[in-house]
Design a protein around this motif. Structure first.
Motif, mmCIF file in Angstrom:
data_model
loop_
_atom_site.group_PDB
_atom_site.id
_atom_site.type_symbol
_atom_site.label_atom_id
_atom_site.label_comp_id
_atom_site.label_asym_id
_atom_site.label_seq_id
_atom_site.Cartn_x
_atom_site.Cartn_y
_atom_site.Cartn_z
ATOM 1 N N ILE A 88 50.900 32.594 38.333
ATOM 2 C CA ILE A 88 49.636 31.764 37.926
ATOM 3 C C ILE A 88 48.419 32.390 38.550
ATOM 4 N N ILE A 89 48.510 33.428 39.382
ATOM 5 C CA ILE A 89 47.300 34.260 39.754
ATOM 6 C C ILE A 89 47.760 35.761 39.701
ATOM 7 N N ASN A 90 47.267 36.540 39.095
ATOM 8 C CA ASN A 90 47.463 38.031 39.195
ATOM 9 C C ASN A 90 45.935 38.973 39.220
ATOM 10 N N SER A 91 45.269 38.726 39.984
ATOM 11 C CA SER A 91 43.898 39.284 39.653
ATOM 12 C C SER A 91 43.493 40.504 40.727
ATOM 13 N N THR A 92 43.181 41.770 40.059
ATOM 14 C CA THR A 92 42.918 42.840 40.734
ATOM 15 C C THR A 92 41.245 42.786 41.361
ATOM 16 N N ILE A 93 41.364 42.947 42.586
ATOM 17 C CA ILE A 93 39.883 42.846 43.238
ATOM 18 C C ILE A 93 39.251 44.012 42.883
ATOM 19 N N LYS A 103 38.738 37.503 54.152
ATOM 20 C CA LYS A 103 39.588 38.485 53.821
ATOM 21 C C LYS A 103 39.046 39.182 52.315
ATOM 22 N N PHE A 104 38.381 38.154 51.421
ATOM 23 C CA PHE A 104 38.113 38.591 50.234
ATOM 24 C C PHE A 104 37.092 39.702 50.201
ATOM 25 N N ALA A 105 36.260 39.279 51.212
ATOM 26 C CA ALA A 105 34.987 40.294 51.528
ATOM 27 C C ALA A 105 35.497 41.478 52.229
ATOM 28 N N GLU A 106 36.532 41.600 52.944
ATOM 29 C CA GLU A 106 37.186 42.543 53.616
ATOM 30 C C GLU A 106 37.695 43.662 52.493
ATOM 31 N N TYR A 107 38.593 42.993 51.566
ATOM 32 C CA TYR A 107 39.297 43.710 50.757
ATOM 33 C C TYR A 107 38.366 44.159 49.490
ATOM 34 N N LYS A 108 37.480 43.651 49.381
ATOM 35 C CA LYS A 108 36.430 43.963 48.223
ATOM 36 C C LYS A 108 35.714 45.258 48.787
ATOM 37 N N GLU A 109 35.313 45.189 49.929
ATOM 38 C CA GLU A 109 34.543 46.302 50.550
ATOM 39 C C GLU A 109 35.431 47.611 50.667
#
Length: 363
Positions: free
Chosen positions: A61-66, A107-113
């Protein structure tokens, strides 16, 4: 077909309710899971890519590449969202606590960076699979777990009473009609303004009532779904406890189910509190509607009295004009009579003088 590759490993997991934006309206949220599911960050060391993946059973239901230009936005205390232009949708996550939401956003901000740094290092070697996504800006949407409380409008009615003393030079009927004529325009303007205010408040109250009714129906449906899910999970826990040979997997499932039950019970309590608030707001709106009906009735009665006074005033004006005409005719008649009297008096004076002279001559 598996959603993960051999080089991918989960690096952080949490549980949340998953939603997607309605592709037709682009405003409403559509739930993609009936209950809280596991949402995980995955890292593909072979391609140096970070992804968010969530499964409901065997369905992804979610498959999103950051990508570096993605943004995770907190729209309420327990709800967040981000847009994925590759999937052409907006994902929303409802968490059980603020802490879980804050941790996921961190975690989103960390992996986005990390994705941005990886892109800069391998920009010349990356293909279309690792090219930066062009995210379309998406405004913050209202959390489906937090209802919107309609604004309330207040209605205040005022009654103005005018009182004056009639002029002693005029008759009582004419004085009363003149008084009504003097204050009728002011009363008419006042009640016209009151009517416009009532119409505006009526429209606002109707819209708020419809919105509150829709919210109540929606929360009732969700409440029934949560209750069914809680009952199903309770039965599942009982079945697992009855099994004699419990494996570590079953224990893990039991822990997961107990956690889900606690989350659902907390959500149910929140929904019940929200429904109580909505009921109170509906009762307040019913009181306001009754006040509006009372003011409308008073306005109609005032308009009727105004029309009666206008008719009486028109009759009084007509009678006043007739009286003025009669008085003018009477004044003309008096002037004519005075002129005649003056002439007769002058003739009598001459006659008296003539008689006096005759008497003097005779003597």
């Amino acid at each position: 077909m598996s959603t993960t590759t051999m080089g991918e490993q989960p690096i952080y997991s949490t549980r949340a309710h998953v939603f997607q934006i309605d592709p037709n309206t682009k405003k409403n949220w559509l739930p993609t899971s009936k209950h809280a599911v596991t949402v995980s960050y995955f890292y593909d060391s072979t391609r140096n890519v970070y992804r968010i993946i969530s499964l409901d059973g065997t369905k992804a239901i979610i498959n999103s590449t950051i990508s570096p230009n993605m943004t995770f936005t907190k729209t309420s205390q327990k709800f967040g969202q981000w847009a994925d232009s590759r999937a052409n949708t907006v994902y929303g996550l409802g968490f059980s606590t603020e802490h879980h939401l804050a941790k996921f956003a961190e975690k989103f901000a960390e992996y986005k960076e990390a994705a941005r740094l990886a892109k800069e290092k391998s920009q010349d070697k990356m293909d279309m699979a690792t090219s930066p996504s062009q995210e379309s800006p998406v405004g913050e949407l209202a959390s489906p777990l937090t209802p919107v409380t309609p604004p309330m409008e207040s209605i205040n009615g005022t009654d103005e009473i005018c009182d004056t003393t009639p002029n002693s030079d005029t008759s009582p009927g004419a004085a009363q009609n003149a008084l009504a004529f003097a204050h009728s325009p002011a009363m008419t303007k006042h009640w016209e303004a009151e009517l416009e205010a009532l119409k505006g408040n009526n429209a606002k109250l109707t819209a708020a009532l419809l919105e509150s009714t829709a919210n109540v129906k929606q929360w009732k449906q969700q409440l029934a779904a949560y209750q069914e899910e809680a009952e199903r999970l309770h039965k599942r826990v009982t079945e697992l406890e009855c099994q004699s040979n419990q494996t570590p997997v079953i224990k893990s499932q039991k822990t997961e189910l107990n956690q889900t039950i606690e989350e659902l019970e907390n959500t149910l309590r929140d929904k019940e509190e929200e429904m109580e608030k909505l009921k109170e707001e509906l009762e307040n709106m019913n009181d306001l509607m009754e006040q509006k009906d009372t003011l409308t009735q008073k306005l109609e009665e005032t308009e009727l009295r105004g029309r009666v006074l206008e008719e009486q005033l028109a009759g009084a004006e007509q009678r006043l004009e007739e009286n003025q005409e009669e008085q003018e005719n009477f004044r003309k008649s008096l002037r004519t009579l005075l002129e005649l009297l003056d002439g007769k008096i002058f003739e009598l004076t001459e006659l008296r003088d003539t008689l006096a002279r005759l008497i003097e001559e005779a003597s």
